[in-house]
Design a protein around this motif. Sequence first.
Motif: not given
Length: 123
Positions: A76-92
Motif C-alpha cells: 500500500g505504501m510503495t505501489k504507486k511510488t515504484f509502479k509495480y503490481n504484485p501477483t497473488k502468488v508473490q503476496i503469499v
Amino acid sequence: MEKDKKRQQPEEITGKEDEKRAGFTWEDKKFVAAMTVAAIGFSLRGGDFPGCILASLRQILSSFVYGFGIVFLFIGMTKKTFKYNPTKVQIVRWAVALAAIFAFSEILHEAFLVFTGQMPPPK
C-alpha cells in the motif's frame, strides 16, 4: 470484414501476462509449505497441556497476521511510488516468508530472556 476478424482474434499473451495468469507453480507450493512448516515449528511452545496449545496457536496466528499485515502495508505504501503490481502468488510468498522470520525472531527473543533470567514466571 478483415477488420472484424482482427478484432475477434485474441491478443498475444506476453510472458509477464502468462506468469500472472498462471497459479502457483510447484516451486511456489514447496516454498509456501516449507515456510509454513518453519513458522509452525518455531511457534510451538511447551508447558502444561491446555496452556501450551493456546500459546502455540496464538503465536502461529500472530505470525501469519504479522506476515500478511506487513506485506499489505508495504504494498500500500510503495505501489504507486515504484509502479509495480504484485501477483497473488508473490503476496503469499512474501507473507509466509515474513511469518517464518517473525516466528524465528520470537523464539530467539524468548531464548534470550530464558538465558538471561528475565523470563517472567508462568501464570
